[in-house]
Design an enzyme around this catalytic site. Structure first.
Site, short mmCIF file in Angstrom:
data_model
loop_
_atom_site.label_atom_id
_atom_site.label_comp_id
_atom_site.label_asym_id
_atom_site.label_seq_id
_atom_site.Cartn_x
_atom_site.Cartn_y
_atom_site.Cartn_z
N ALA A 175 40.61 39.47 33.71
CA ALA A 175 41.59 39.58 34.78
C ALA A 175 42.21 38.22 35.05
O ALA A 175 41.64 37.18 34.71
CB ALA A 175 40.94 40.13 36.05
N ASP A 176 43.37 38.25 35.68
CA ASP A 176 44.01 37.03 36.12
C ASP A 176 44.62 37.29 37.48
O ASP A 176 45.23 38.35 37.70
CB ASP A 176 45.10 36.58 35.14
CG ASP A 176 45.65 35.21 35.51
OD1 ASP A 176 44.96 34.21 35.22
OD2 ASP A 176 46.74 35.14 36.12
N THR A 177 44.44 36.36 38.39
CA THR A 177 45.01 36.47 39.73
C THR A 177 46.02 35.35 39.92
O THR A 177 45.71 34.18 39.66
CB THR A 177 43.92 36.40 40.81
OG1 THR A 177 42.99 37.47 40.57
CG2 THR A 177 44.50 36.55 42.20
N THR A 178 47.21 35.72 40.34
CA THR A 178 48.30 34.77 40.53
C THR A 178 48.86 34.91 41.94
O THR A 178 49.11 36.03 42.39
CB THR A 178 49.42 35.03 39.49
OG1 THR A 178 48.87 34.83 38.18
CG2 THR A 178 50.60 34.11 39.68
N ALA B 271 46.19 41.03 37.47
CA ALA B 271 46.32 41.85 36.27
C ALA B 271 44.94 42.01 35.66
O ALA B 271 44.18 41.04 35.56
CB ALA B 271 47.28 41.20 35.27
#
Length: 193
Positions: free
Chosen positions: A68-71, A105
């Site tokens: 996952a990626d957090t922005t 995401a």
């Protein structure tokens, strides 16, 4: 039975997986270049990061990789993980008294298949005083956090309102993650199929 591989060293993502009753069989944090491309917008950037992280994790055919990626996005600007307390202060001043978006995401890989979903949450930060900003910076909770804050810690006191997924802001939207893991063959209900 499929083995679950968490492609992240984040303790928060492990805690959120535990909410689903899941413990990863292994943790393999990928090392990728997280620099945004020139002109890249926050959501496509975040989705690309999750895909690239999943692609970078080596896995056997019976292993399901979760990345996952957090922005944190302020308009079209990506607020990444601050490299210093000064940069964290700059981010917090920009977020103070405003709404921003947090995009997480999620990418799940099994063999050659990839399932992906992104979740966007709107977060309102109250107007922050210098005392509040300095106290938060002194806590060091800003370190390693997109946008310079973690909603699950002290900063939660500065967020009067959000619309969307609280767990998505923490770093892993639990409902959407459960759906993707089920699609990839992870039993999240403790019942053998």
């Amino acid at each position: 039975m499929a083995r679950l591989i968490l492609g992240s060293g984040s303790p928060r993502r492990r805690e959120l997986l535990a909410q689903l009753g899941l413990t990863p069989d292994d943790i393999r944090a990928p090392d990728i270049d997280e620099t945004p491309l020139k002109g890249e917008l926050p959501r496509p950037y975040c989705e690309r990061m999750a895909r690239e992280k999943a692609a970078a994790v080596t896995a056997a055919p019976d292993e399901v990789v979760l990345c996952a990626d957090t922005t944190v996005a302020l308009g079209r600007r990506i607020l990444g993980k601050p490299e210093s307390a000064g940069e964290a202060a700059e981010f917090l001043l920009k977020l103070s008294g405003r709404r921003h978006r947090v995009i997480t995401a999620v990418a799940v890989k099994r063999g050659a298949r990839l399932w992906q979903r992104s979740v966007e949450t709107v977060v309102k930060v109250k107007a922050l005083s210098d005392v509040e900003i300095n106290a938060y910076l002194a806590s060091d909770e800003w370190q390693g956090k997109a946008g310079g804050y973690g909603i699950q810690g002290r900063f939660g006191a500065f967020i009067p309102w959000l619309q969307g997924s609280f767990t998505g802001v923490v770093g892993l939207p639990v409902a959407e993650t459960a759906h993707l893991l089920e699609a990839a063959g992870i039993d999240i209900h403790g019942v053998e199929a």
